[in-house]
Structure formats: structure tokens, C-alpha cells
Design a protein around this motif. Sequence first.
Motif, short mmCIF file in Angstrom:
data_model
loop_
_atom_site.label_atom_id
_atom_site.label_comp_id
_atom_site.label_asym_id
_atom_site.label_seq_id
_atom_site.Cartn_x
_atom_site.Cartn_y
_atom_site.Cartn_z
N SER A 67 -12.59 8.34 -0.80
CA SER A 67 -11.21 7.89 -0.98
C SER A 67 -10.48 8.83 -1.95
O SER A 67 -11.06 9.32 -2.92
CB SER A 67 -11.19 6.46 -1.53
OG SER A 67 -11.73 5.56 -0.59
N SER A 69 -6.17 10.06 -3.39
CA SER A 69 -4.75 9.73 -3.48
C SER A 69 -3.93 11.01 -3.37
O SER A 69 -4.10 11.94 -4.17
CB SER A 69 -4.44 9.02 -4.80
OG SER A 69 -3.05 9.02 -5.05
N ASN A 70 -3.03 11.07 -2.39
CA ASN A 70 -2.13 12.22 -2.28
C ASN A 70 -1.22 12.34 -3.50
O ASN A 70 -0.86 13.45 -3.91
CB ASN A 70 -1.28 12.10 -1.01
CG ASN A 70 -2.03 12.51 0.24
OD1 ASN A 70 -2.61 13.59 0.30
ND2 ASN A 70 -2.01 11.65 1.24
N VAL A 71 -0.86 11.19 -4.08
CA VAL A 71 -0.02 11.21 -5.28
C VAL A 71 -0.79 11.82 -6.45
O VAL A 71 -0.24 12.65 -7.19
CB VAL A 71 0.47 9.78 -5.62
CG1 VAL A 71 1.10 9.73 -7.01
CG2 VAL A 71 1.47 9.31 -4.57
N ASP A 72 -2.05 11.45 -6.61
CA ASP A 72 -2.87 12.03 -7.68
C ASP A 72 -3.06 13.53 -7.46
O ASP A 72 -3.05 14.32 -8.42
CB ASP A 72 -4.23 11.34 -7.75
CG ASP A 72 -4.14 9.92 -8.28
OD1 ASP A 72 -3.07 9.54 -8.79
OD2 ASP A 72 -5.15 9.18 -8.18
N ILE A 97 5.01 10.65 0.71
CA ILE A 97 4.28 11.04 -0.51
C ILE A 97 5.27 11.36 -1.63
O ILE A 97 5.07 10.97 -2.79
CB ILE A 97 3.37 12.25 -0.22
CG1 ILE A 97 2.27 11.86 0.77
CG2 ILE A 97 2.75 12.80 -1.51
CD1 ILE A 97 1.49 13.04 1.34
N ASP A 100 6.59 8.10 -3.05
CA ASP A 100 5.58 7.45 -3.88
C ASP A 100 5.44 8.15 -5.23
O ASP A 100 5.30 7.51 -6.28
CB ASP A 100 4.22 7.45 -3.17
CG ASP A 100 4.15 6.41 -2.06
OD1 ASP A 100 5.03 5.54 -1.99
OD2 ASP A 100 3.19 6.47 -1.26
N ASN A 120 6.10 4.22 2.63
CA ASN A 120 4.91 3.41 2.40
C ASN A 120 5.28 1.93 2.42
O ASN A 120 6.13 1.49 1.64
CB ASN A 120 4.28 3.80 1.06
CG ASN A 120 3.00 3.06 0.77
OD1 ASN A 120 2.39 2.47 1.66
ND2 ASN A 120 2.58 3.09 -0.49
N SER A 191 -7.25 7.81 2.64
CA SER A 191 -6.07 8.04 1.82
C SER A 191 -5.61 6.72 1.21
O SER A 191 -5.17 5.81 1.92
CB SER A 191 -4.95 8.65 2.68
OG SER A 191 -3.78 8.83 1.92
N VAL A 192 -5.71 6.60 -0.09
CA VAL A 192 -5.43 5.35 -0.79
C VAL A 192 -3.93 5.12 -0.86
O VAL A 192 -3.17 5.98 -1.30
CB VAL A 192 -6.02 5.38 -2.21
CG1 VAL A 192 -5.67 4.11 -2.97
CG2 VAL A 192 -7.54 5.58 -2.15
N VAL A 194 -0.44 3.57 -2.22
CA VAL A 194 0.11 3.21 -3.53
C VAL A 194 0.61 1.77 -3.49
O VAL A 194 1.28 1.36 -2.55
CB VAL A 194 1.24 4.17 -3.91
CG1 VAL A 194 1.91 3.74 -5.21
CG2 VAL A 194 0.72 5.60 -4.02
#
Length: 270
Positions: A67, A69-72, A97, A100, A120, A191-192, A194
Motif C-alpha cells: 500500500s 499514498s500518491n499524496v505522500d 491527486i 488531495d 476523490n 493506492s491508499v 485520502v
Amino acid sequence: MIEGKLNVDDGRLYYAVSGKGDAVVLIHGNFNDHQIWNEQIDSFSAHYKLIRYDLRGYGLSSTPTFSFSNVDDLKALIDTLKLHNVTLVGSSMGGGIAIDFALAYRHLVKALILVAPSINGNSYPMNMMWQGTKNYINLRLKGRRKAIESFITNRFWEYVFPSQRKEAARTKVIHNIKNSNNFCRFTPSLSVAVKPVAYIRLHEIIIPTLIIISDQDHPFNKQAAETLHIRIERSSKVTMQDCGHLPFVEAPQEFNQVVLDFLSQRIESF
């Protein structure tokens, strides 16, 4: 141009940097990679520090096995390059993305430019979900090359591809999608998402936001663009004519001018 690979949790991200000035980060969508933005490089990097990168599971970035996160991942890239007051330009999934990220790290984002973006928490129509699932079924049954061909010839996805009249643009999009590194490399559930979802938080976005949609895009995407325009107070919306889902490939000069005008006029007056 400077290229590199950034180590992130259980993976690596490819990125490319060109130009100088305020940072503009381009985020591609599904079935694409950083090269889908090739028509923007010269125009944008003449005025800004332009960063393109491959999302995890696309292009030259690593395939996720856990898993993530695209944001991370985007935060790690921005921190590594020591960027601040960035403008995020997101296409389709990349637009989601960008939204988010702007909600999670609003102090880092100066402006948003959302091109036919997903949101999202905005549920896809059942038919679109089924067509997306078929890509993975075809991958297992037919193999990657034939699954990609099935995707390209599936009439449902016609809005993704420039018309036959725009031969050069159509060839560029098909070439990018035929790159096997861009097609269904991992299970989307890795992909986690948000939380809470962006769809119910759009009113929190108070930075200048430009929404670009095309007249020949899918009706669901047009409605998503209108939702964003209504719910984001300081937003403007531009509808590009005679284009589908990727107007920056189909009409790059017009697209680039729209973006540059927004960055120079709207932001300076904010």
C-alpha cells in the motif's frame, strides 16, 4: 534538464526538472507517464521551474507491491527538491491527486490547474467502473500487448484519444499508452485513498484554481469539472473546443497560453 530517481517507502519515483523560477509540478493521469506533457516543456520551462514525474506504477517509477499514498509520494518529491509555493497541474487522476495534496498541505500550494480531473469520493458510473475492470480481465486473459490493443480499440474510451483528423496528436497519445509500463501494472486498491474524501471538502480550497475541460470529454468528466467550479470559490473554468480528455496534447499552443495567462494574471492579482 536534470533527471533523477527518488527513494520513497518501498519504491522509487522518476522525476525530471527543467527551467528556473517558481515551481510548476505536472501530474499525469492513468495510462500515461511524464512524457504525455512533452508539448508543455519548452513553453512552461521558459518561465518556471518545471517538474514532471512518473507516479508510482507508471513510466520509469517502480511497481508498487505494498500500500502507498500518491499524496505522500508527491510530498517526498517536493521536500527533496526543496520546493515551496508550488503550482500543481494535474490531468485526470493526476488532478485528483493535486486536489488531495492541496487539502493536506495547503501551505505548500500556490495554485491548482485541474485538467479533466477526477475527485476523490466522486463515484464513477457503473459502466465506467466495468470498462476499467475489463482492462485487468483482458490483461489476465490475453496478455499485456493484446489488452492494450483492446483498450485502444474499445469505443467506450474514444474520448481519451484525439480524433483521426489530429493524426500527430493521436499518434502521441497512442504511443504513450502503448508503453507497457503505463498499463495496469498494479492493483488499484494498493493506492491508499485520502480521508475524509475531497468531494465533501472542496469548499476548503481557497487558492486560485483553474479548471480546464474539453467539449468532447466524457459527460461524467464534464460534470466533475462543473462541480469543482461551483464548490471552489476562487475558481475559473475554461472549456476547450474540439478536444477530448487530453487537450494539452490535442491543442498544446492554446492550452499552454491558457495556463500561462492564468499564472501571470490570476495569481499576481490574488
